[in-house]
Scaffold this motif. Structure first.
Motif, short mmCIF file in Angstrom:
data_model
loop_
_atom_site.label_atom_id
_atom_site.label_comp_id
_atom_site.label_asym_id
_atom_site.label_seq_id
_atom_site.Cartn_x
_atom_site.Cartn_y
_atom_site.Cartn_z
N LEU A 129 -22.36 73.75 26.95
CA LEU A 129 -22.65 74.55 25.97
C LEU A 129 -22.57 73.39 24.67
N LYS A 130 -21.81 72.58 24.71
CA LYS A 130 -21.68 71.61 23.63
C LYS A 130 -23.25 70.65 23.67
N GLU A 131 -23.52 70.31 24.99
CA GLU A 131 -24.63 69.62 25.01
C GLU A 131 -26.06 70.37 24.78
N VAL A 132 -25.96 71.69 25.00
CA VAL A 132 -26.94 72.36 24.54
C VAL A 132 -27.01 72.99 23.14
N ASP A 133 -25.83 72.91 22.29
CA ASP A 133 -26.00 73.04 21.02
C ASP A 133 -26.62 71.66 20.41
N HIS A 134 -26.11 70.48 20.94
CA HIS A 134 -26.74 69.27 20.46
C HIS A 134 -28.18 69.30 20.55
N ALA A 135 -28.86 69.57 21.78
CA ALA A 135 -30.21 69.82 22.22
C ALA A 135 -30.96 70.70 20.94
N LEU A 136 -30.12 71.74 20.68
CA LEU A 136 -30.86 72.80 19.95
C LEU A 136 -31.35 72.23 18.50
N TRP A 137 -30.26 71.46 18.23
CA TRP A 137 -30.70 70.93 16.59
C TRP A 137 -31.74 70.25 16.36
N GLN A 138 -32.27 69.67 17.58
CA GLN A 138 -33.53 69.07 17.72
C GLN A 138 -34.91 69.98 17.49
N HIS A 139 -34.59 71.19 17.45
CA HIS A 139 -35.37 72.32 17.37
C HIS A 139 -35.05 73.09 16.06
N GLU A 140 -34.15 72.65 15.35
CA GLU A 140 -33.69 73.33 14.05
C GLU A 140 -33.10 74.82 14.63
N LEU A 141 -32.23 74.68 15.58
CA LEU A 141 -31.75 75.82 16.17
C LEU A 141 -30.27 75.30 16.29
N ALA A 142 -29.38 76.65 16.51
CA ALA A 142 -27.84 76.17 16.68
C ALA A 142 -27.28 77.35 17.83
N LEU A 143 -26.42 76.99 18.45
CA LEU A 143 -25.64 77.81 19.36
C LEU A 143 -24.47 78.32 18.41
N LYS A 144 -24.50 79.86 18.54
CA LYS A 144 -23.37 80.60 17.83
C LYS A 144 -22.69 81.42 18.76
N TYR A 145 -21.59 82.10 18.48
CA TYR A 145 -20.88 82.81 19.31
C TYR A 145 -19.88 83.90 18.36
N THR A 146 -20.03 85.21 18.41
CA THR A 146 -19.26 86.01 17.97
C THR A 146 -18.72 86.91 18.72
N ARG A 147 -17.86 87.51 18.44
CA ARG A 147 -17.19 88.81 19.43
C ARG A 147 -18.08 89.94 19.58
N GLN A 148 -18.61 90.18 18.34
CA GLN A 148 -19.79 91.32 18.61
C GLN A 148 -21.16 90.94 19.44
N LYS A 149 -21.54 89.83 18.97
CA LYS A 149 -22.93 89.37 20.07
C LYS A 149 -22.74 88.63 21.06
N GLY A 150 -21.39 87.76 21.19
CA GLY A 150 -21.31 86.91 22.48
C GLY A 150 -22.07 85.48 21.85
N TYR A 151 -22.47 84.59 22.96
CA TYR A 151 -23.15 83.63 22.70
C TYR A 151 -24.76 83.87 22.21
N PHE A 152 -25.17 83.21 21.44
CA PHE A 152 -26.60 83.42 21.03
C PHE A 152 -27.15 82.13 20.19
N ILE A 153 -28.73 82.25 20.33
CA ILE A 153 -28.86 81.21 19.49
C ILE A 153 -29.65 81.49 18.10
N GLN A 154 -29.11 80.70 17.22
CA GLN A 154 -29.52 81.33 15.88
C GLN A 154 -30.63 80.26 15.20
#
Length: 325
Positions: free
Chosen positions: A29-54
């Motif tokens: 998941l850390k690697e995914v978050d790092h890769a997402l930054w290249q697409h101007e995206l970010a990996l997020k987590y909340t109790r209400q939504k769980g894991y999602f891409i912002q």
């Protein structure tokens, strides 16, 4: 899983579905978050939504397309996509056949990889759109304004029975079918519209000079031309073939005399599009020009003469052809 999810995704979901340890999931998941930054995206987590891409929906769809293409060339990659995206094989077959019909009707051929991934991509795009995950960029055009092209008619058959798609989403899916990669640069932006407006102003000036007339209400003419050229932008850019009975059935010499004047004046538009403007598009510009020319008929001489094209067209002929339905 993150881009095609239909349910809440927790750490336990990844551990159970991927059959790996907790530490492996956290590291990945850390690697995914790092890769997402290249697409101007970010990996997020909340109790209400769980894991999602912002991030921006356009970037998410481009990422989804890249992931599908990369997985498709791997061993068993298509089956991996189907499994973790939870796609119904019957639905894939339906859209595969529809994409093949597009090939047949347009006499084009998708690569084998494209034919494998395009149905999957369309299904996942539709899923996202129906869940309210919409692209925020406007194509500056009503999708019905593209309806008079054989390419649009063929592409629209792929999604004809899909509910919950906005007009903007339908334009997006249509363009997706007609291009290998759809980027933000393909959108008719405000900047592109302003440049188009400048080109049209030059076309009007050229027309006045070549035809030897002084058009009244040039601002209104410019506005009408811009309304026509917005959908024409996509037709020209993607080489969509305009199917116009009036254009196809009216090719007598008198009608096309004014058309040749417009064609001769259209250089700035060719520079703008970096390619010749199709005759069918120029024909509509001719119609709009004729309408404005008639309002300025008091400024016409009895006959308009263009020596270079040996052209003679009376105002009465202009009036007749402008009123032709």
């Amino acid at each position: 899983m993150l881009l095609s999810k239909e349910e809440y995704l927790s750490l336990n979901h990844f551990i159970e579905d991927l059959k790996v340890s907790r530490n492996t999931v956290l590291r990945d998941l850390k690697e995914v978050d790092h890769a997402l930054w290249q697409h101007e995206l970010a990996l997020k987590y909340t109790r209400q939504k769980g894991y999602f891409i912002q991030g921006d929906e356009w970037n998410k769809r481009n990422l989804l397309s890249d992931l599908l293409n990369n997985l498709a060339v791997m061993y068993n990659g298509i089956n991996v996509i189907i499994q973790f995206a939870n796609i119904d094989p019957q639905q894939i077959e339906i859209f595969r056949k529809r994409v093949e019909l597009v090939e047949e009707e347009l006499d084009v051929q998708f690569t084998d990889e494209r034919l494998k991934t395009l149905p999957l991509l369309i299904i996942l795009m539709i899923r996202r759109a129906q869940k309210g995950k919409l692209i925020s960029y406007s194509f500056k055009v009503n999708y019905r304004e593209l309806a008079d092209t054989k390419e649009y008619l063929a592409a629209d058959r792929v999604i004809w029975d899909v509910d919950g798609l906005s007009e903007n989403e339908r334009v997006y899916v249509t363009m997706l079918l007609l291009t290998t990669n759809l980027s933000r640069g393909d959108i008719l932006s405000v900047k592109a519209i302003n440049k188009m407006k400048e080109a049209l102003e030059k076309v009007i000036a050229n027309f006045e000079r070549i035809a030897g007339v002084n058009l009244e209400e040039k601002e209104k003419l410019l506005e009408r031309l811009l309304v026509h050229m917005r959908p024409a932008y996509y037709r020209i850019k993607y080489h969509l073939n305009l199917q116009t009975r009036f254009y196809q059935e009216n090719k007598d010499a008198n009608l096309f005399s004014l058309f040749y004047l417009v064609k001769e004046a259209s250089g700035p538009l060719e520079t703008y599009f970096e390619q010749p403007v199709p005759d069918a598009e120029l024909f509509f510009i001719r119609c709009l020009s004729a309408a404005t020319s008639l309002r300025a008929r008091k400024l016409f001489t009895p006959k308009i003469v263009n020596e270079r094209s040996s052209f003679v067209l009376t105002v009465s002929q202009l009036l007749f052809y402008w009123r032709t339905p």
